[in-house]
Design a protein around this motif. Structure first.
Motif, PDB file in Angstrom:
ATOM      1  N   GLU A  40      -7.847   4.765   8.038  1.00 20.64           N
ATOM      2  CA  GLU A  40      -6.774   5.245   9.052  1.00 20.64           C
ATOM      3  C   GLU A  40      -5.650   5.263   8.245  1.00 20.64           C
ATOM      4  O   GLU A  40      -5.342   6.840   8.986  1.00 20.64           O
ATOM      5  N   ALA A  41      -4.891   4.601   7.486  1.00 19.70           N
ATOM      6  CA  ALA A  41      -3.683   5.111   7.318  1.00 19.70           C
ATOM      7  C   ALA A  41      -3.794   6.386   6.630  1.00 19.70           C
ATOM      8  O   ALA A  41      -2.531   6.611   5.928  1.00 19.70           O
ATOM      9  N   HIS A  42      -5.228   6.214   5.341  1.00 20.30           N
ATOM     10  CA  HIS A  42      -4.815   6.943   3.940  1.00 20.30           C
ATOM     11  C   HIS A  42      -3.675   5.719   3.195  1.00 20.30           C
ATOM     12  O   HIS A  42      -2.984   6.983   2.678  1.00 20.30           O
ATOM     13  N   THR A  43      -3.733   5.041   2.728  1.00 22.25           N
ATOM     14  CA  THR A  43      -3.123   4.355   2.183  1.00 22.25           C
ATOM     15  C   THR A  43      -3.908   3.250   1.083  1.00 22.25           C
ATOM     16  O   THR A  43      -5.409   3.427   1.528  1.00 22.25           O
ATOM     17  N   PRO A  46       0.766  -1.502  -0.204  1.00 21.04           N
ATOM     18  CA  PRO A  46       0.151  -0.525  -0.087  1.00 21.04           C
ATOM     19  C   PRO A  46       0.908   1.197   0.046  1.00 21.04           C
ATOM     20  O   PRO A  46       1.960   1.363   0.455  1.00 21.04           O
ATOM     21  N   VAL A  47       0.128   2.835  -0.462  1.00 22.25           N
ATOM     22  CA  VAL A  47       1.060   3.824  -0.396  1.00 22.25           C
ATOM     23  C   VAL A  47       0.199   4.738   0.212  1.00 22.25           C
ATOM     24  O   VAL A  47      -1.164   4.958  -0.276  1.00 22.25           O
ATOM     25  N   LYS A  48       0.560   5.085   1.211  1.00 23.00           N
ATOM     26  CA  LYS A  48       0.196   6.456   1.771  1.00 23.00           C
ATOM     27  C   LYS A  48      -0.018   7.820   0.451  1.00 23.00           C
ATOM     28  O   LYS A  48       1.116   8.079   0.422  1.00 23.00           O
ATOM     29  N   VAL A  49      -1.013   8.629   1.030  1.00 21.83           N
ATOM     30  CA  VAL A  49      -1.564   9.506  -0.070  1.00 21.83           C
ATOM     31  C   VAL A  49      -1.691  10.559   0.580  1.00 21.83           C
ATOM     32  O   VAL A  49      -2.618  10.505   1.777  1.00 21.83           O
ATOM     33  N   ASP A  50      -2.024  11.822   0.556  1.00 23.57           N
ATOM     34  CA  ASP A  50      -2.714  13.419   0.348  1.00 23.57           C
ATOM     35  C   ASP A  50      -3.639  12.975   1.074  1.00 23.57           C
ATOM     36  O   ASP A  50      -4.901  12.140  -0.215  1.00 23.57           O
ATOM     37  N   GLU A  79      -9.804  11.312  -0.831  1.00 22.64           N
ATOM     38  CA  GLU A  79     -10.518  11.389  -1.660  1.00 22.64           C
ATOM     39  C   GLU A  79     -10.732  11.344  -2.799  1.00 22.64           C
ATOM     40  O   GLU A  79     -12.104  11.149  -3.406  1.00 22.64           O
ATOM     41  N   LEU A  80     -10.043  12.462  -3.911  1.00 23.48           N
ATOM     42  CA  LEU A  80     -10.424  11.854  -5.190  1.00 23.48           C
ATOM     43  C   LEU A  80     -10.379  10.054  -5.761  1.00 23.48           C
ATOM     44  O   LEU A  80     -11.697  10.383  -6.337  1.00 23.48           O
ATOM     45  N   ILE A  81      -9.231   9.582  -5.539  1.00 23.16           N
ATOM     46  CA  ILE A  81      -9.205   8.201  -5.330  1.00 23.16           C
ATOM     47  C   ILE A  81     -11.215   7.318  -5.562  1.00 23.16           C
ATOM     48  O   ILE A  81     -11.659   6.660  -6.065  1.00 23.16           O
ATOM     49  N   LYS A  82     -11.713   7.556  -3.645  1.00 17.45           N
ATOM     50  CA  LYS A  82     -12.617   7.188  -3.189  1.00 17.45           C
ATOM     51  C   LYS A  82     -13.343   7.372  -4.092  1.00 17.45           C
ATOM     52  O   LYS A  82     -14.904   7.186  -4.086  1.00 17.45           O
TER      53      LYS A  82
END
Length: 361
Positions: free
Chosen positions: A163-166, A96-100, A105-108
Motif C-alpha cells: 500500500e505504501a510502496h515501501t 522503511p523507504v518509499k520508492v517509485d 516492481e523491480l525489487i519484487k
C-alpha cells in the motif's frame, strides 16, 4: 578486467538466413520501413544502450525510450549516493523507504527470483562491494571479510508494504544490489514504450549482452532477426554461432564478461551468495532466448542457471515455458535445449562442437 561483447545484432546486408522458409510460406510485407534505420544511444547503467528503429517518423519515440535507462540508473545504482536503492541500504535496520512504483516492481521481481534459493539473492550487495569486480578498485577480499558479510545475504531480510510502496531491510548493514536484474527490466520497459508509440521493427541493445528484437527483421514480414553469439573464450574475436529471433529477448552471460585475475586465476563476477566466492563450474557462457510477455528477468535467470552448471541448468530450462538456451562449456561443447535447435546455427565448427547433454553427469 574485461567486458565481453556477447551478442551482435547482425546487419541485414551482412548475412542471409538459410532456413527462412520457402516462398509460399512468405508473408506479404506491408511495412513502410526506412532503408537506413534511425539509431541513437546513451551511455548509462555502466554500459551503452542503443536503440535501432526502422519505422519512419519515430525520433520522438526513440528519445522517450532512451530516457528510461537514464532515469532508472539514477534510481537504482548502488554506486551513486542518493539513489533510491542507496536510501534503502542506508536505512537498513532503521526504517522503511518509499520508492517509485517501477523500483518497487523491480525489487519484487528480484525477491521472487531470490526466493527460489537457487544461487541468486538480491541482498548480495555487501559481498559485491567487497570484490568490486568490473571496477577499477576490484580486489580479492580476505576470508575474514567474506565471513563477516555472508550472514547479511538473505532475501528474507526484505519487507514490503504494497500500500505504501515501501521497502525495508530489517537487519543493519544488509545491502541490495540490483545490477544483475535491472538491465533486463529496463530494456523491457523500453520495448513496451517503443511499441506503444507505434514501433514495429527495431532493436534495443544493452551493452551487447542483452538484446531485445521488436517484430521481424527488415528483410521481410516473416524473416527473423539474426543475432551473432560471440566466442566466450575470445569475445573481441569472431562469432561462434547465429541465433534467429523475432519479438524475443536474447541474453548472454559468461565467465569472461567481467573478471578479476589474481595470481593467474580468473575470478568471474558471478558470485555465490553461499560461499562468498565466484561460482566455479563447467559453463563458459549461456545464451537465453525468452519469449512471451514476461521477458524482464533474463539477467537474473541467467545468473541462477549459471549457478547450476550445464547439466542441471539445461534440465531446469527444459521444464520452463517460453525459455530456451544455448550452453557453451569450457570444453567448447555446445548444448541446445530442444526448442532452440532450429533457430541456432553453429558457425565456428573448428573450435566448437555440438554436444549431447546425456553425456554429462
Amino acid at each position: 578486467m574485461k567486458k565481453i561483447l556477447g551478442l551482435v545484432a547482425v546487419g541485414v546486408s551482412l548475412i542471409s538466413l538459410s532456413a527462412c522458409g520457402n516462398k509460399s510460406a512468405k508473408v506479404k510485407d506491408t511495412r513502410d520501413l526506412l532503408k537506413t534505420p534511425l539509431e541513437k544511444d546513451v551511455t548509462t547503467m555502466g554500459t551503452f544502450v542503443k536503440v535501432t528503429v526502422y519505422d519512419k517518423n519515430k525520433e520522438a519515440a526513440v528519445d522517450q525510450a532512451l530516457k528510461i535507462p537514464v532515469t532508472y540508473n539514477k534510481l537504482t545504482t548502488v554506486n551513486q549516493s542518493g539513489s533510491q536503492i542507496d536510501q534503502i541500504n542506508q536505512n537498513a535496520g532503521v526504517k522503511p523507504v518509499k520508492v517509485d512504483a517501477g523500483v518497487y516492481e523491480l525489487i519484487k521481481a528480484g525477491y521472487r527470483y531470490s526466493a527460489k534459493d537457487l544461487g541468486y539473492d538480491i541482498t548480495i550487495g555487501s559481498l559485491t562491494s567487497l570484490w568490486n569486480i568490473g571496477m577499477d578498485n576490484a580486489r580479492k577480499p580476505s576470508q575474514k571479510e567474506i565471513d563477516q558479510v555472508l550472514p547479511l545475504i538473505n532475501y528474507k531480510y526484505i519487507e514490503f508494504n504494497d500500500e505504501a510502496h515501501t521497502v525495508y531491510l530489517t537487519k543493519p548493514s544488509v545491502r541490495l544490489d540490483l545490477g544483475s536484474i535491472v538491465k533486463g527490466f529496463v530494456a523491457m520497459k523500453m520495448v513496451n514504450s517503443l511499441k506503444e508509440n507505434g514501433v514495429t521493427t527495431g532493436i534495443v541493445n544493452l551493452g551487447s549482452s542483452s538484446i531485445y528484437v521488436i517484430g521481424h527483421s527488415p528483410r521481410g514480414a516473416s524473416d527473423p532477426w539474426s543475432i551473432g553469439i560471440k566466442d566466450p573464450n575470445d569475445p573481441t574475436g569472431q562469432q561462434m554461432g547465429i541465433l534467429k529471433a523475432s519479438n524475443q529477448h536474447v541474453n548472454t552471460s559468461g565467465i569472461y564478461e567481467r573478471y578479476l585475475e589474481v595470481d593467474g586465476h580468473k575470478y568471474s563476477h558471478i558470485l555465490n551468495p553461499k560461499t562468498g566466492y565466484p561460482f566455479e563450474n563447467d559453463i563458459a557462457s549461456i545464451t537465453l532466448l525468452i519469449s512471451g510477455k514476461d521477458q524482464t528477468n533474463g539477467d537474473g535467470l541467467s545468473t541462477m542457471i549459471y549457478a547450476m552448471g550445464t547439466k542441471k541448468g539445461y534440465e531446469y530450462i527444459e521444464k520452463m515455458k517460453n525459455v530456451e538456451a544455448v550452453f557453451v562449456d569450457k570444453d567448447n561443447k555446445v548444448y541446445l535445449t530442444s526448442g532452440i535447435k532450429d533457430q541456432f546455427e553453429l558457425t565456428e565448427t573448428k573450435t566448437f562442437k555440438i554436444g549431447n547433454i546425456n553425456d554429462l553427469k
